[in-house]
Design an enzyme around this catalytic site. Structure first.
Site, PDB file in Angstrom:
ATOM      1  N   CYS A   1       0.889  -1.161   0.000  1.00 38.78           N
ATOM      2  CA  CYS A   1       0.000   0.000   0.000  1.00 38.78           C
ATOM      3  C   CYS A   1       0.928   1.212   0.000  1.00 38.78           C
ATOM      4  O   CYS A   1       2.022   1.126  -0.571  1.00 38.78           O
ATOM      5  CB  CYS A   1      -0.955  -0.027   1.191  1.00 38.78           C
ATOM      6  SG  CYS A   1      -0.171  -0.296   2.791  1.00 38.78           S
ATOM      7  N   SER A   2       0.556   2.314   0.583  1.00 42.91           N
ATOM      8  CA  SER A   2       1.428   3.486   0.536  1.00 42.91           C
ATOM      9  C   SER A   2       2.670   3.305   1.406  1.00 42.91           C
ATOM     10  O   SER A   2       3.795   3.480   0.953  1.00 42.91           O
ATOM     11  CB  SER A   2       0.654   4.739   0.979  1.00 42.91           C
ATOM     12  OG  SER A   2      -0.377   5.029   0.058  1.00 42.91           O
TER      13      SER A   2
END
Length: 387
Positions: free
Chosen positions: A320-321
């Site tokens: 994800c980020s």
């Protein structure tokens, strides 16, 4: 008349049997019309072509209405994670890999006092190649002068790691002393000073065979030099499953060195960086209290399992980020479904390999529901996993 009566009885029996079948179908399936309006397509309704597509638009979550969602035919039987038996005082190459790449706010390796790595081989072997940030043991524990660093300075380090060329014999055994006398001397001298050093299982040769890209002839000690190092995703299943950040997923060196073939992109906006060379599953998720994972958990779990069981087996990066919340939820779903671990055991396994694991409370609650769907009952409580 007799023939007519027999035909009637056969017809009644057929209807009765049909009623049983319909009853079983009704008990095992539920229609989406009984669910909230915005229901999602289940894994079983998405083709293999879509799951393995390199086109992120084809593999995104798409709201589907009026689909039939079938419950699992049978619940899973819980299993316990199997851990390798390691001799006291040793640490595996995989554990060292994850320690080198640990992140808490920023990469831990950027801190000069995070880990003291002592190469207990000859000076020649050290100059040829050594584990990144390692120092020649003689610069710390001299054979004649003793410890060259004060105890106060040594206590600043979180971890002290020693390694020889090879070795896995019990610490202090006759064979260990014969195979790596310099390492054993360093180990017991540090122990006598109140330190708690650990030894790399299999030595430098075992680590280099798995992670040659984390070995170098350069001496990297100072903080500015450390900031130039590449930090890799955490290794969750050895040589198979990795979890990290969006920046790592877009780094070609990382993708190449880890031999990544499949990527689960759980970000809302970050693009798939290598769509022509890697197989992507794009799940546009937000890390908030409103994000619904009903579709994402089984879809990601199936995608990862398909990749790992392929011939030849693939290697999967879930990101994800920052590699903490969304990616953790998807990794946990896979470990629960395909390793048959409870959420509690899966979370413990993940945190041991990626300390910054932190799925938000909304995701944890949905994972608890997913656990109940998989195993037929809830095995973990929210209090257990929030301690």
């Amino acid at each position: 008349m007799k023939g007519w009566w027999e035909q009637l009885m056969h017809l009644l029996n057929d209807l009765n049997e049909m009623g049983v079948v319909l009853s079983r179908v009704n008990n095992s399936c539920r229609t989406a019309s009984k669910e909230p309006v915005n229901t999602f397509q289940t894994v079983s309704s998405i083709s293999d072509r879509e799951v393995n597509s390199t086109d992120s638009d084809h593999s995104s979550i798409i709201p589907i209405q009026n689909k039939v969602v079938c419950e699992p035919e049978e619940v899973l039987v819980p299993a316990l994670p199997e851990t390798a038996c390691v001799e006291r005082g040793y640490i595996t190459p995989q554990q060292v890999y994850n320690l080198l790449n640990a992140e808490e706010g920023q990469p831990a390796l950027y801190d000069p006092y995070y880990m003291l790595i002592l190469d207990c081989r000859s000076a020649e072997r050290y100059k040829e190649s050594h584990v990144v940030t390692a120092r020649a043991a003689v610069t710390v524990i001299h054979p004649e002068l003793g410890c060259l660093i004060s105890c106060i300075e040594l206590q600043k380090y979180s971890i002290i790691l020693l390694y020889a060329e090879e070795g896995c014999s019990p610490v202090g055994s006759v064979k260990a002393r014969a195979d790596s006398p310099d390492l054993q001397r360093c180990f017991f001298q540090l122990s006598a000073l109140g330190m708690d050093p650990v030894i790399l299982l299999g030595g430098f040769s075992a680590f280099h065979a798995l992670y040659p890209f984390l070995c170098t002839p350069r001496m990297v000690l100072l903080e500015p030099e450390r900031h130039t190092l590449t930090i890799y995703p955490s290794e969750i299943l050895e040589g198979a499953l990795y979890q990290g950040s969006a920046s790592q997923a877009s780094n070609y060196r990382i993708i190449k060195n880890l031999h990544i073939t499949h990527v689960v992109n759980a970000t809302a906006n970050c693009p798939d960086t290598f769509p022509t060379t890697l197989c992507y599953l794009r799940l546009r998720l937000s890390d908030d209290a409103q994000q619904d994972l009903v579709e994402a958990l089984p879809l990601a779990s199936r995608f990862i399992n398909t990749a790992l069981k392929a011939e030849p087996a693939g290697r999967v990066l879930v990101h994800c980020s920052m590699g903490r919340s969304r990616s953790s939820a998807l990794t946990l779903a896979f470990l629960m479904e395909h390793r048959r671990w409870s959420l509690l055991h899966a979370l413990r396994w993940l945190k041991e390999r990626r300390a910054c694991t932190a799925p938000n409370v909304n995701f944890l609650r949905q994972l608890l529901t997913y656990e109940e769907q998989l195993f037929g009952s809830r095995l973990t409580s929210l209090d257990d996993i929030r301690r």
